[in-house]
Design a protein around this motif. Structure first.
Motif, mmCIF file in Angstrom:
data_model
loop_
_atom_site.group_PDB
_atom_site.id
_atom_site.type_symbol
_atom_site.label_atom_id
_atom_site.label_comp_id
_atom_site.label_asym_id
_atom_site.label_seq_id
_atom_site.Cartn_x
_atom_site.Cartn_y
_atom_site.Cartn_z
ATOM 1 N N UNK A 190 2.559 7.049 2.771
ATOM 2 C CA UNK A 190 1.761 5.990 3.382
ATOM 3 C C UNK A 190 2.275 4.652 2.892
ATOM 4 N N UNK A 191 2.102 3.617 3.700
ATOM 5 C CA UNK A 191 2.497 2.284 3.299
ATOM 6 C C UNK A 191 3.810 1.850 3.926
ATOM 7 N N UNK A 192 4.227 0.624 3.622
ATOM 8 C CA UNK A 192 5.406 0.038 4.255
ATOM 9 C C UNK A 192 6.224 -0.776 3.269
ATOM 10 N N UNK A 193 7.533 -0.895 3.615
ATOM 11 C CA UNK A 193 8.451 -1.784 2.909
ATOM 12 C C UNK A 193 8.966 -2.784 3.934
ATOM 13 N N UNK A 194 8.759 -4.082 3.668
ATOM 14 C CA UNK A 194 9.162 -5.128 4.607
ATOM 15 C C UNK A 194 10.286 -5.970 4.010
ATOM 16 N N UNK A 195 11.389 -6.077 4.752
ATOM 17 C CA UNK A 195 12.479 -6.987 4.413
ATOM 18 C C UNK A 195 12.529 -8.046 5.512
ATOM 19 N N UNK A 196 12.533 -9.324 5.108
ATOM 20 C CA UNK A 196 12.520 -10.399 6.095
ATOM 21 C C UNK A 196 13.632 -10.217 7.125
ATOM 22 N N UNK A 197 13.313 -10.537 8.375
ATOM 23 C CA UNK A 197 14.256 -10.383 9.473
ATOM 24 C C UNK A 197 15.525 -11.193 9.215
ATOM 25 N N UNK A 198 16.655 -10.552 9.506
ATOM 26 C CA UNK A 198 17.939 -11.224 9.343
ATOM 27 C C UNK A 198 18.545 -11.100 7.963
ATOM 28 N N UNK A 199 17.810 -10.519 6.995
ATOM 29 C CA UNK A 199 18.336 -10.358 5.645
ATOM 30 C C UNK A 199 18.983 -8.983 5.492
ATOM 31 N N UNK A 200 19.933 -8.905 4.574
ATOM 32 C CA UNK A 200 20.699 -7.658 4.400
ATOM 33 C C UNK A 200 20.478 -7.081 3.014
ATOM 34 N N UNK A 201 20.249 -5.775 2.965
ATOM 35 C CA UNK A 201 20.106 -5.047 1.704
ATOM 36 C C UNK A 201 21.362 -4.214 1.465
ATOM 37 N N UNK A 231 0.815 -1.222 0.000
ATOM 38 C CA UNK A 231 0.000 0.000 0.000
ATOM 39 C C UNK A 231 0.848 1.272 0.000
ATOM 40 N N UNK A 232 1.905 1.268 -0.807
ATOM 41 C CA UNK A 232 2.861 2.381 -0.816
ATOM 42 C C UNK A 232 2.313 3.575 -1.598
ATOM 43 N N UNK A 233 2.388 4.750 -0.986
ATOM 44 C CA UNK A 233 1.986 6.004 -1.643
ATOM 45 C C UNK A 233 3.006 7.073 -1.316
ATOM 46 N N UNK A 234 3.235 7.956 -2.273
ATOM 47 C CA UNK A 234 4.142 9.082 -2.054
ATOM 48 C C UNK A 234 3.578 10.311 -2.745
ATOM 49 N N UNK A 235 3.415 11.383 -1.985
ATOM 50 C CA UNK A 235 2.908 12.639 -2.512
ATOM 51 C C UNK A 235 3.954 13.726 -2.295
ATOM 52 N N UNK A 236 4.185 14.532 -3.311
ATOM 53 C CA UNK A 236 5.032 15.717 -3.204
ATOM 54 C C UNK A 236 4.137 16.926 -3.402
ATOM 55 N N UNK A 263 13.470 7.726 -6.993
ATOM 56 C CA UNK A 263 12.720 7.960 -5.750
ATOM 57 C C UNK A 263 12.239 6.644 -5.166
ATOM 58 N N UNK A 264 11.754 5.757 -6.023
ATOM 59 C CA UNK A 264 11.288 4.449 -5.565
ATOM 60 C C UNK A 264 12.429 3.668 -4.924
ATOM 61 N N UNK A 265 13.623 3.714 -5.523
ATOM 62 C CA UNK A 265 14.772 3.020 -4.940
ATOM 63 C C UNK A 265 15.124 3.592 -3.574
ATOM 64 N N UNK A 266 15.007 4.921 -3.432
ATOM 65 C CA UNK A 266 15.300 5.546 -2.134
ATOM 66 C C UNK A 266 14.313 5.105 -1.065
ATOM 67 N N UNK A 267 13.062 4.892 -1.448
ATOM 68 C CA UNK A 267 12.068 4.394 -0.485
ATOM 69 C C UNK A 267 12.416 2.958 -0.079
ATOM 70 N N UNK A 268 12.789 2.123 -1.055
ATOM 71 C CA UNK A 268 13.148 0.740 -0.746
ATOM 72 C C UNK A 268 14.335 0.673 0.204
ATOM 73 N N UNK A 269 15.303 1.572 0.016
ATOM 74 C CA UNK A 269 16.521 1.542 0.833
ATOM 75 C C UNK A 269 16.350 2.217 2.179
ATOM 76 N N UNK A 270 15.207 2.878 2.407
ATOM 77 C CA UNK A 270 14.966 3.558 3.671
ATOM 78 C C UNK A 270 15.476 4.976 3.723
ATOM 79 N N UNK A 271 16.031 5.444 2.610
ATOM 80 C CA UNK A 271 16.553 6.815 2.560
ATOM 81 C C UNK A 271 15.427 7.844 2.539
ATOM 82 N N UNK A 272 14.254 7.440 2.024
ATOM 83 C CA UNK A 272 13.107 8.340 1.914
ATOM 84 C C UNK A 272 11.873 7.664 2.494
ATOM 85 N N UNK A 273 11.127 8.404 3.310
ATOM 86 C CA UNK A 273 9.910 7.874 3.913
ATOM 87 C C UNK A 273 8.717 8.086 2.977
#
Length: 508
Positions: free
Chosen positions: A55-66, A6-11, A42-52
């Motif tokens: 609305x919505x979330x990005x989940x990486x399984x516990x113990x995995x490294x990006x 449910x990822x959304x980004x508004x500027x 911008x989408x890559x920055x959201x995946x990497x946690x650089x940009x919030x």
């Protein structure tokens, strides 16, 4: 493994993404494509946690490294090259430094021994004893020689820093790789090595690139940023583009039988699937393609410029003869000596090798420079047009609008005629009144294409025409050069353009 919910980004008032739901699975490479400004990086920055996100979330399984390919190539100038690569696994790097500090203590006590044992166990779990040799192998694969592995990053040039940052992203077998333009400043051997690395990679790869050949070789899915959404399509870039264009024809053409077009699209899918069998990843891709149905494919909302070079007159049989041509650089190094070649009617020749030598040859052939010796001769029917690598002189200090800038090079100065060419290059309405001095690199290139289209030459010379271009314009240019009935000499970093257009290759 990596899930977007449910990822959304508004500027401000602009909605870039809304309600995006995606799942990225191991063993696949996802190529993120979209028009300039669509939000790929911008989408890559959201995946990497650089940009919030809004609305919505990005989940990486516990113990995995990006791991992320960093674009700030100067942030590691105070570290040596090998340490910079190992910092791709920051926890491993921290352990190494903690261990070194503990063992150097003069008053090493029992508590220090317990701490050191804990660190050694964690160090071994990261395969730390192989860290330096693994980092060194990565660097050498990316053309960074061993004698530079312990120098400071500040001593490297820009291209070398890019390669070290790429090695850092690849180091330590991360579970998820996020790569933004990874082929920038890589030579052909390094790109080939990277392609093979990613094809064999067992984790998730998410990549943005303008290199179509690279996307075609490594991608099993295309993530298309379009219509304010991101949708996954099975296959590589060529499959996405061709199927999207077929579907666009299907939806636009109401006069033909719909069933006939659907059958054409189904045959295309089957034909493409049959060719996807050259590697482990390609075989996996073929299985996915076999499951595609026509309804899975949507026409793209992408805007492609209309590039069409139409010669005013057909060339005769004599095109170009180059005899014993020689040229040295300003510091006396030979670009080429006693160069001989003949261009025959209809040939499209790609030049590879020393870029400075190729640019010098092209400038000689269009009369901007003189050779040191030798000669060249065009046929009497030949008219040529040239696209230079550096177009700065055409725009620097220019206070004209785009329309008036183009008018300088036109025999017909009427507004409708000028606007027609600008519209083909996606400059419509008020955009045609922008100042030529404030254009982006890609906009300047499109203006140069409009200028070349006006001249109706039958012999075209291009020096790195794909620099600064998005995938849409590169694709349009490729189609235009394939369709051009005259002769072409060109050089480019785009391997797909060479394979698609060239009938011969000359290496300097």
């Amino acid at each position: 493994m990596l899930t977007v919910e449910n990822l959304s980004l508004h500027f401000g008032g602009r909605k870039l993404f809304d309600g995006i739901n995606l799942q990225f699975s191991p063993g696949h490479c996802y190529g993120v494509i979209g028009a300039n400004g669509a939000g790929k990086s911008t989408f890559l920055k959201i995946l990497s946690g650089e940009l919030e996100p809004t609305r919505g979330d990005v989940f990486l399984e516990k113990g995995l490294r990006m791991s992320i390919l960093k674009q700030d190539h100067y942030s590691y100038d105070s570290y040596n090259v090998l340490d910079t690569v190992i910092m791709g696994n920051m926890r491993l790097y921290e352990i190494m430094k903690e261990k070194d500090a503990l063992y150097q203590k003069a008053d090493f006590d029992e508590a220090d021994g317990i701490k050191a044992a804990e660190l050694e166990g964690e160090f071994a779990s990261f395969n730390g004893w192989e860290a330096e040799s693994d980092a060194s192998k990565l660097l050498q694969s990316l053309s960074i020689p061993e004698d530079k592995h312990f120098v400071m990053m500040s001593e490297l040039d820009g291209q070398e820093k890019v390669r070290v940052c790429l090695a850092q992203a690849l180091f330590g077998n991360p579970d998820v790789l996020v790569l933004d333009e990874p082929t920038n400043d890589l030579d052909i051997n390094s790109i080939t090595w990277l392609e093979e690395f990613l094809i064999a990679y067992e984790g998730v790869v998410i990549v943005v690139s303008h290199d179509r050949h690279f996307l075609n070789n490594v991608c099993s899915y295309i993530a298309d940023v379009d219509f304010g959404s991101i949708k996954l399509y099975t296959g590589n870039y060529d499959f996405w583009y061709q199927s999207s264009q077929l579907m666009l024809t299907l939806t636009r053409d109401q006069n033909r039988k719909k069933e006939e077009k659907i059958q054409e699209l189904q045959k295309f899918i089957q034909r493409f699937s049959a060719n996807a069998s050259k590697s482990r990843q390609a075989t996996s891709r073929k299985k996915l393609l076999d499951k595609i149905v026509v309804e899975d494919i949507q026409p793209s909302n992408r805007r492609y410029p209309f590039i069409h070079f139409k010669p005013e007159r057909e060339a005769g049989n004599d095109i170009l003869m180059v005899e014993d041509l020689s040229k040295k650089s300003d510091d006396g190094l030979a670009y080429f000596t006693d160069l001989n070649f003949t261009v025959v009617k209809g040939e499209k020749i790609a030049f590879t090798g020393n870029e400075h030598a190729i640019s010098a040859l092209f400038r000689i052939l269009v009369g901007e420079e003189n050779p040191d010796s030798g000669s060249f001769k065009y046929g009497v029917t030949i008219t040529h047009e040239y696209f230079p690598k550096d177009n700065t002189p055409f725009f620097e200090g220019c206070d004209l609008t785009i329309a008036d800038w183009l008018r300088q090079y036109s025999k017909d100065e009427t507004e409708n005629y000028i606007r027609g060419f600008l519209g083909k290059m996606l400059f419509s309405g008020e955009e045609a009144l922008k100042s030529a001095s404030v254009l982006s690199g890609g906009e300047k290139v499109r203006c140069m294409f409009a200028k070349m289209m006006m001249t109706t030459a039958n012999f075209l010379i291009f020096d790195q025409p794909t620099n600064h271009l998005d995938l849409e314009t590169i694709t349009a240019l490729s189609n235009a050069l394939v369709d051009f009935p005259g002769n072409i000499l060109f050089t480019t970093h785009d391997r797909e353009l060479i394979q698609t257009v060239a009938s011969r290759v000359i290496e300097l």
